[in-house]
Design a protein around this motif. Sequence first.
Motif, PDB file in Angstrom:
ATOM      1  N   LYS A  24       0.775  -1.257  -0.047  1.00  0.00           N
ATOM      2  CA  LYS A  24       0.183  -0.056  -0.056  1.00  0.00           C
ATOM      3  C   LYS A  24       0.841   1.175  -0.168  1.00  0.00           C
ATOM      4  O   LYS A  24       1.295   1.459   1.177  1.00  0.00           O
ATOM      5  N   PRO A  25       0.906   1.818  -1.308  1.00  0.00           N
ATOM      6  CA  PRO A  25       2.106   2.953  -1.232  1.00  0.00           C
ATOM      7  C   PRO A  25       1.657   4.194  -0.323  1.00  0.00           C
ATOM      8  O   PRO A  25       2.762   4.824   0.261  1.00  0.00           O
ATOM      9  N   TYR A  75       2.943   7.655   4.636  1.00  0.00           N
ATOM     10  CA  TYR A  75       2.692   8.170   5.706  1.00  0.00           C
ATOM     11  C   TYR A  75       3.278   7.646   7.159  1.00  0.00           C
ATOM     12  O   TYR A  75       3.498   8.168   7.866  1.00  0.00           O
ATOM     13  N   LEU A  76       3.375   6.319   7.011  1.00  0.00           N
ATOM     14  CA  LEU A  76       3.738   5.439   8.140  1.00  0.00           C
ATOM     15  C   LEU A  76       5.460   5.405   8.267  1.00  0.00           C
ATOM     16  O   LEU A  76       5.772   5.252   9.548  1.00  0.00           O
ATOM     17  N   LEU A 124       3.370  15.469   8.986  1.00  0.00           N
ATOM     18  CA  LEU A 124       3.166  13.933   9.436  1.00  0.00           C
ATOM     19  C   LEU A 124       1.558  13.802   9.737  1.00  0.00           C
ATOM     20  O   LEU A 124       1.557  14.502  10.647  1.00  0.00           O
ATOM     21  N   PRO A 125       0.725  13.292   9.107  1.00  0.00           N
ATOM     22  CA  PRO A 125      -0.728  13.338   9.607  1.00  0.00           C
ATOM     23  C   PRO A 125      -1.146  12.558  10.919  1.00  0.00           C
ATOM     24  O   PRO A 125      -2.094  13.085  11.263  1.00  0.00           O
ATOM     25  N   VAL A 185      -4.892  14.013   6.463  1.00  0.00           N
ATOM     26  CA  VAL A 185      -5.416  13.349   7.599  1.00  0.00           C
ATOM     27  C   VAL A 185      -6.528  12.238   7.033  1.00  0.00           C
ATOM     28  O   VAL A 185      -6.625  11.025   7.451  1.00  0.00           O
ATOM     29  N   ILE A 186      -7.463  12.638   6.252  1.00  0.00           N
ATOM     30  CA  ILE A 186      -8.591  11.962   5.529  1.00  0.00           C
ATOM     31  C   ILE A 186      -7.807  10.744   4.934  1.00  0.00           C
ATOM     32  O   ILE A 186      -8.190   9.626   4.838  1.00  0.00           O
ATOM     33  N   LEU A 187      -6.994  11.355   4.073  1.00  0.00           N
ATOM     34  CA  LEU A 187      -6.125  10.127   3.138  1.00  0.00           C
ATOM     35  C   LEU A 187      -5.529   9.232   4.000  1.00  0.00           C
ATOM     36  O   LEU A 187      -5.515   8.020   3.627  1.00  0.00           O
TER      37      LEU A 187
END
Length: 610
Positions: free
Chosen positions: A157-158, A163-164, A181-182, A313-315
Amino acid sequence: MKYIFCLGIWICFVLKDIYLILCFSIIFSIYLYIRFKKKFIVLLWFLCSFLTLFFFPSYHPAEKGTYEIIEIKNKYCIARNEDTKVVVYGLDQANFGDKYQLDEFENIYSLKNIHQFNFESYMNKNNIYECTNGKENQCIKKSDSIKSYIFQKLKEKPLCLLYLYGIYDPDSINLLARLSLPFLVCMHILEKILNTIISENKTKFVCILISILYGYLFTFKIALVRYILNQIVKYIDSESFCITSTLLLFLFPYSSCDFSYILPFGLGWIQKYIKKQNKLASFIFIYSLQFIYFHEINLLALFFFSFFKNINVILFLSSFFIDISFLNIQMPVFHYVPNLIFYSLMILLFYYLIHNQIKYSILILFLCSPVYSSYLNPFFHVYTLDIGQGDCTLIVEPYKKSVVMIDCGQNLYRNNVEKIILPVLEDLQIHTIDTLIVTHEDIDHSGGKEELSEKIKINQIVEDSNEEIKVNYTFYSLLPERNIKDENDSSIVSYFQYDTCSFLWMGDASISIENQLLQRYDLDVDVLKLGHHGSRTSSSFHFLEKIDPTLGIISVGKDNKYNHPSSKVISNAHLLGIDLLMTKEEGMIHIFTLKKFTFFVTATGLFGMI
């Protein structure tokens, strides 16, 4: 006092060198004593500044042994054996905590061009100097940790990787990769919700635990560590900025000049010392940092940061459940490398803001300076780009009146036009090349001609010595009629002069062409780009002695199969007192002249006067 102490510690970490830190500590201690009149403060300062010396890890050469994967990036991993870290290429199936038996290492090397990202310097700054090519069969133990299990589940999962773990392809960097960083935005939202349910101290405790768990399962980025420290310090002192910023330096000693540290550090100082025009000062600071660190600005993200932050954040939350990697939001950016005009106006603006004043005329001049300031540059510039085993030189007349490029070599394993030449032109805000001189039809000199013509406007392409170079200064293609033995001997030989400095660019011309030049011209040369990458077939002792240049340049790739440059050529240059600069050692070489003064600076930071 806390802010002054914090600033002093930061300067120590920026200086790094023990002697510079010692000198600064003495001067700063005198200032502290004059201001506060307390010996205890001076003693405390000496103790803190002395401690900074012990937080820079010493270099330990990599040795054969077992290395554990501690960080995974798009095209490489970082592995650690005790105090030694190395870059490992070729491990597509590596996971956090996996252990590999690594045997052979070499120094990290990358091409070095001024204003461009340099992987070698980036790694060296983080005390990583060696690399190796790993193989999956060298794995001696696969990790069975929760962290490795989660990574295995998310690696397809790109957006989760972005994000992580901060894993993304730098060649296709988009708006999402540049935003904050979300997870931290989620934590701020959670704080507000929890504060309505439980006490503030309990909220801090819960947020600290969640953040530590997140870092353990994924990665402890500097922004996350700052957030954790900030929450912990708030138990002791409600004004946590200084203590948090100082502790962060001791935990990440190499981050003192990183964007991720400077941005919140600078904003904290603005909050403290600029009260009246706080929002404007913050905007100017962020605007400036984007150009200083990235040499580009995304106006959408700058003006609509809050909106994109919320979308991010939503993404972020959605990426766990659905594949939204198709949302590749490309950034419309404006490229610019800050110059003296930009920095002068920035300093002047902050001077007025600190004194609670605002000069709108200076503000407008500053904001618009990326558009006009490159046209006010009075220097004559000659850039020898580091493209490996090949040639590419960029010549820019003062006030950007004309742009000439000599050669645009390609490489069989790397697209020099896409990776090096175009990014350099973008940063210098060059959108048109007036004349492209192709010295001869070797791929390392002419290979990028077609692609460059498609990507940027070129008014004139010169491929014959009889064609005129249309510039308003002395520029000749020498020896239009000559006796040639091979393709290299047909190389266009360029002689140009500006102010009092003269340049001779030899292409791949051989000793035979050098002798013909000496018979026909009385050459006075200050800077010589040696022929054929310093090969023994060019740059004879007699030729070097006759033209007597002050500086010699060799455009050559490291560990090339031709063994360029020749040790004989180097020895001859040294015997004749000619200083040599080689792109394989110094990276890009930038020569700039103004009236009677000529200077050079290299990508490695070497500076001199010719």
